[in-house]
Design an enzyme around this catalytic site. Structure first.
Site, short mmCIF file in Angstrom:
data_model
loop_
_atom_site.label_atom_id
_atom_site.label_comp_id
_atom_site.label_asym_id
_atom_site.label_seq_id
_atom_site.Cartn_x
_atom_site.Cartn_y
_atom_site.Cartn_z
N ASP A 1 0.87 -1.17 0.00
CA ASP A 1 0.00 0.00 0.00
C ASP A 1 0.90 1.22 0.00
O ASP A 1 1.93 1.25 0.68
CB ASP A 1 -0.93 0.00 1.22
CG ASP A 1 -2.14 0.90 0.99
OD1 ASP A 1 -2.58 1.05 -0.16
OD2 ASP A 1 -2.66 1.47 1.97
N GLY B 1 -0.37 7.80 -11.60
CA GLY B 1 -0.73 8.48 -10.35
C GLY B 1 -0.22 9.91 -10.30
O GLY B 1 -0.39 10.70 -11.25
N ARG C 1 8.50 2.37 -3.72
CA ARG C 1 8.16 0.96 -3.95
C ARG C 1 9.42 0.16 -4.25
O ARG C 1 9.59 -0.95 -3.77
CB ARG C 1 7.14 0.83 -5.09
CG ARG C 1 6.47 -0.53 -5.14
CD ARG C 1 5.25 -0.56 -6.04
NE ARG C 1 5.26 0.49 -7.01
CZ ARG C 1 4.56 1.62 -6.91
NH1 ARG C 1 3.74 1.80 -5.90
NH2 ARG C 1 4.66 2.56 -7.81
P1 IMP Z 1 -1.35 1.72 -4.36
O1 IMP Z 1 -1.38 1.42 -2.90
O2 IMP Z 1 -0.10 1.22 -5.07
O3 IMP Z 1 -2.61 1.33 -5.07
O4 IMP Z 1 -1.29 3.32 -4.48
C1 IMP Z 1 -2.30 4.16 -4.01
C2 IMP Z 1 -2.32 5.46 -4.82
O5 IMP Z 1 -1.09 6.18 -4.59
C3 IMP Z 1 -2.39 5.24 -6.32
O6 IMP Z 1 -3.71 5.20 -6.79
C4 IMP Z 1 -1.67 6.44 -6.87
O7 IMP Z 1 -2.54 7.54 -6.96
C5 IMP Z 1 -0.64 6.76 -5.81
N1 IMP Z 1 0.67 6.15 -6.13
C6 IMP Z 1 1.16 4.97 -5.67
N2 IMP Z 1 2.39 4.75 -6.15
C7 IMP Z 1 2.68 5.82 -6.93
C8 IMP Z 1 3.81 6.16 -7.71
O8 IMP Z 1 4.82 5.44 -7.79
N3 IMP Z 1 3.75 7.34 -8.36
C9 IMP Z 1 2.67 8.16 -8.30
N4 IMP Z 1 1.59 7.88 -7.62
C10 IMP Z 1 1.58 6.70 -6.92
#
Ligand code: IMP
Length: 193
Positions: free
Chosen positions: A69, A151, A179
């Site tokens: 997350d 994102g 990440r």
């Molecule tokens: P998730 O937990 O990977 O689904 O990320 C949650 C939200 O954070 C996503 O919907 C994106 O809006 C934002 N996000 C996550 N990782 C990134 C990234 O590497 N770059 C930009 N936005 C990110």
């Protein structure tokens, strides 16, 4: 070969992990185990959501699992959007253009642009849970730049660079990203168990 589920159907994330762990682990997606559940992500922290997702798979499908997350934490907004990053703008959620537009609007009068992406990965090992965290410090721009990534990438400049994440190659981004850093910790751990 040890089987491990990655609680995602994001093909980029899966490919990346399989390239590194493929020799020692059979890494399966949610689709691979026929999991089409809308896994609840209602915890107040990134760690809570990552743990909830990994546990869900372990409890309902029996496989050990890791889940991630991610949130964008902006200092001038008291850490928002944080755990709500995917659904910051009103609506269905995952609308990156709307999320970025709202973020830039809320940052209009702010001189402190400091922010960071934070990723938490949770791994089940039987009944136990282990977590791995990766952080990327940086700043929010005043307007979007670049076409890569996803994102909030077009409005985030990582520390030590003057380009946004959306202007970096995938390899350049992975080398410094939240990440990428959390994944390296997970991989180092898995290689030694
Ligand atoms: P998730 O937990 O990977 O689904 O990320 C949650 C939200 O954070 C996503 O919907 C994106 O809006 C934002 N996000 C996550 N990782 C990134 C990234 O590497 N770059 C930009 N936005 C990110």
């Amino acid at each position: 070969m040890r089987q491990l589920v990655f609680a995602t159907n994001n093909s980029h994330k899966l490919e990346e992990i399989r390239r590194i762990l493929g020799e020692s682990f059979a890494v399966m997606s949610l689709a691979d185990i026929n999991c089409h559940d809308d896994i609840p992500e209602n915890e107040p922290t990134l760690e809570g959501n990552a743990i909830a997702k990994a546990r869900w798979v372990k409890e309902h499908y029996g496989y050990d699992c890791f889940a991630d997350d991610t949130g964008l934490e902006v200092d001038a907004l008291d850490g928002a959007p944080g755990v709500h990053s995917a659904r910051y703008a009103p609506g269905e959620g995952h609308d990156s253009a709307a999320n970025m537009k709202l973020l830039l609007k809320n940052m209009e009068d702010k001189s402190d642009r400091k922010a960071r992406f934070r990723t938490v990965i949770a791994l089940t090992e039987g009944d136990r849970i282990k977590t791995f965290e990766g952080v990327c410090e940086g700043a929010i721009t005043t307007s979007p730049a670049g076409n890569g990534g996803f994102g909030y990438d077009p409005v985030f400049v990582p520390e030590g660079d003057d380009r946004t994440f959306a202007q970096l190659s995938a390899d350049e981004k992975n080398a410094v990203s939240h990440r990428g850093r959390a994944t390296v910790k997970l991989i180092n751990y898995l290689r030694n168990v």
